[in-house]
Design an enzyme around this catalytic site. Structure first.
Site, PDB file in Angstrom:
ATOM      1  N   LYS A   1       0.840  -1.206   0.000  1.00 38.62           N
ATOM      2  CA  LYS A   1       0.000   0.000   0.000  1.00 38.62           C
ATOM      3  C   LYS A   1       0.870   1.248   0.000  1.00 38.62           C
ATOM      4  O   LYS A   1       2.042   1.211   0.412  1.00 38.62           O
ATOM      5  CB  LYS A   1      -0.941   0.039   1.203  1.00 38.62           C
ATOM      6  CG  LYS A   1      -0.284  -0.082   2.596  1.00 38.62           C
ATOM      7  CD  LYS A   1       0.235   1.191   3.208  1.00 38.62           C
ATOM      8  CE  LYS A   1       0.767   1.008   4.636  1.00 38.62           C
ATOM      9  NZ  LYS A   1       1.661   2.067   5.100  1.00 38.62           N
TER      10      LYS A   1
ATOM     11  N   PRO B   1       9.311  -4.811  -0.218  1.00 38.49           N
ATOM     12  CA  PRO B   1      10.373  -4.461   0.728  1.00 38.49           C
ATOM     13  C   PRO B   1       9.806  -4.261   2.135  1.00 38.49           C
ATOM     14  O   PRO B   1       8.670  -3.797   2.289  1.00 38.49           O
ATOM     15  CB  PRO B   1      10.924  -3.148   0.169  1.00 38.49           C
ATOM     16  CG  PRO B   1      10.589  -3.178  -1.287  1.00 38.49           C
ATOM     17  CD  PRO B   1       9.269  -3.895  -1.376  1.00 38.49           C
TER      18      PRO B   1
ATOM     19  N   ALA C   1      10.065  -2.991   6.380  1.00 37.40           N
ATOM     20  CA  ALA C   1      10.435  -1.797   7.164  1.00 37.40           C
ATOM     21  C   ALA C   1      10.480  -0.576   6.249  1.00 37.40           C
ATOM     22  O   ALA C   1      11.417   0.215   6.277  1.00 37.40           O
ATOM     23  CB  ALA C   1      11.772  -2.022   7.870  1.00 37.40           C
TER      24      ALA C   1
ATOM     25  N   GLY D   1       7.264   1.175   5.160  1.00 37.99           N
ATOM     26  CA  GLY D   1       6.021   1.954   5.082  1.00 37.99           C
ATOM     27  C   GLY D   1       5.104   1.476   3.979  1.00 37.99           C
ATOM     28  O   GLY D   1       4.174   2.173   3.587  1.00 37.99           O
ATOM     29  N   LEU D   2       5.352   0.260   3.478  1.00 33.19           N
ATOM     30  CA  LEU D   2       4.540  -0.287   2.382  1.00 33.19           C
ATOM     31  C   LEU D   2       3.548  -1.343   2.885  1.00 33.19           C
ATOM     32  O   LEU D   2       2.811  -1.927   2.097  1.00 33.19           O
ATOM     33  CB  LEU D   2       5.443  -0.896   1.301  1.00 33.19           C
ATOM     34  CG  LEU D   2       6.408   0.091   0.636  1.00 33.19           C
ATOM     35  CD1 LEU D   2       7.341  -0.622  -0.339  1.00 33.19           C
ATOM     36  CD2 LEU D   2       5.631   1.193  -0.085  1.00 33.19           C
ATOM     37  N   GLY D   3       3.576  -1.605   4.181  1.00 32.02           N
ATOM     38  CA  GLY D   3       2.564  -2.478   4.791  1.00 32.02           C
ATOM     39  C   GLY D   3       2.673  -3.946   4.426  1.00 32.02           C
ATOM     40  O   GLY D   3       1.685  -4.688   4.561  1.00 32.02           O
ATOM     41  N   GLY D   4       3.839  -4.390   3.993  1.00 27.24           N
ATOM     42  CA  GLY D   4       3.978  -5.781   3.543  1.00 27.24           C
ATOM     43  C   GLY D   4       3.566  -6.800   4.602  1.00 27.24           C
ATOM     44  O   GLY D   4       2.801  -7.729   4.313  1.00 27.24           O
ATOM     45  N   GLY D   5       4.048  -6.633   5.818  1.00 24.96           N
ATOM     46  CA  GLY D   5       3.735  -7.585   6.884  1.00 24.96           C
ATOM     47  C   GLY D   5       2.236  -7.604   7.179  1.00 24.96           C
ATOM     48  O   GLY D   5       1.641  -8.668   7.370  1.00 24.96           O
TER      49      GLY D   5
ATOM     50  N   ASP E   1      -2.793  -1.703  10.566  1.00 25.81           N
ATOM     51  CA  ASP E   1      -3.001  -1.638   9.113  1.00 25.81           C
ATOM     52  C   ASP E   1      -3.607  -2.920   8.535  1.00 25.81           C
ATOM     53  O   ASP E   1      -3.950  -2.959   7.358  1.00 25.81           O
ATOM     54  CB  ASP E   1      -1.659  -1.417   8.383  1.00 25.81           C
ATOM     55  CG  ASP E   1      -1.180   0.016   8.492  1.00 25.81           C
ATOM     56  OD1 ASP E   1      -1.982   0.876   8.928  1.00 25.81           O
ATOM     57  OD2 ASP E   1      -0.021   0.275   8.130  1.00 25.81           O
TER      58      ASP E   1
END
Ligand code: ATP
Length: 301
Positions: A17, A112, A114, A116-120, A154
């Site tokens: 995101k 990627p 850590a 700010g892309l909300g992957g986890g 998130d």
């Protein structure tokens, strides 16, 4: 998220995101910050493979398959055991539903970390959806969103499958309709940031801005105005912690973008483009300046 089913397995493509607008309203008594953010999924995906395991054990593997190598994309910070948000989501689903089911889970990461892309958070949402379907738990998306909020602020957003305004600590999700396809250039610099550290360094804005003018511009398809109204209230705090934020701000200012800002708690930085060709051209220029891993992406559901 996109779900494919076979006789033996569920496969979910789950997106990253961007926070196109992010305001920090106040610090709450529970330690969280009250926020208002317009978030949008983009076509950069992790893939979750989920298969029932009749023995009742949860077996988890995690592998990097990003466009570039894992170094500089934070993959070394992604836990491959019980702390991974996927495993935590699967265990939560077992506990909440009171079942002793097992699963083989493979997570292929391209988002990627850590960053700010909300992957986890996206992976956790996909794991809840997969467990619900494969184990036939029969929960609605709204019910899953309540579980999701226990895993992270998130996570509920990724169950909404589209752009949304998120409020509270992020878990109150209001889906938006009427936003057309948006094109972005995106950079994940070699250094990431932890969300908690950025919030610690951040002060609530004295005169917070409302998301409404930005949202209006998007609804009208006025990309110039939307570009001018991109905002991230966490950006000054992140810039104190990583020199990359300022560096990226300067690099992006040299391009003819409609606007640019950091995503979430950073360090990823994105620019709003006029169309896909503009995003690809901007990506080529940023690759040449060696600022990290560069993507040309578009909004998705
Ligand atoms: P957000 O934008 O939601 O603040 P982020 O993009 O900054 O998140 P993530 O990549 O979601 O950060 O991960 C934050 C941390 O969570 C990682 O540094 C890692 O230690 C941990 N983590 C646990 N599970 C995962 C996972 N499946 N993928 C990525 N990180 C994970």
């Amino acid at each position: 998220m996109e779900i494919r089913r076979s006789a033996t397995e569920l496969v979910i493509q789950t997106p990253a995101k961007l926070n196109l607008f992010f305001e920090v309203l106040a610090k709450r008594t529970d330690g969280f910050h009250e926020i208002e953010s317009l978030m949008c999924p983009i076509d950069l995906y992790d893939t979750l493979y989920f298969r029932d395991e009749p023995g009742g054990k949860v077996q988890f593997r995690c592998r990097w398959m990003g466009a570039t190598g894992p170094v500089g994309c934070g993959f070394d910070q992604v836990p491959d055991g019980p702390d991974n948000l996927v495993v935590r989501a699967v265990e939560l689903a077992r506990r909440k539903a009171g079942v002793q089911r097992g699963a083989h889970v493979l997570l292929v990461k391209r988002i990627p970390a850590a960053a700010g892309l909300g992957g986890g958070s996206s992976d956790a949402a996909a794991a809840l959806v997969a467990a619900n379907e494969v184990w036939q738990l029969g929960r609605s998306r709204d019910q899953l969103a309540q579980w999701a909020a226990e895993l992270g602020s998130d996570v509920p957003f990724f169950l909404a499958d589209g752009p949304a305004v998120c409020r509270g600590r992020g878990e109150q999700v209001m889906p938006l309709i009427g936003i057309g396809g948006l094109h972005f250039v995106l950079v994940r610099p070699p250094e990431g940031l932890g969300t908690a550290a950025v919030y610690r360094a951040c002060r609530a804005t004295a005169q917070p801005r409302s998301v409404e003018p930005f949202w209006e511009a998007l609804k009208l398809g006025d990309l110039n105005k939307a570009g001018q109204r991109l905002r991230n209230a966490l950006q000054p705090a992140a810039a104190k912690l990583s020199p990359w934020v300022k560096r990226l701000e300067q690099e992006f200012a040299r391009l003819d973008l409609l606007g640019h800002a950091m995503s979430g708690s950073g360090t990823s930085y994105f620019g709003l483009c006029r169309h896909a060709r503009h995003a690809r051209r901007s990506a080529r220029r940023l690759r040449a300046s060696g600022v990290g891993t560069v993507f040309a992406v578009r909004s998705c559901r």
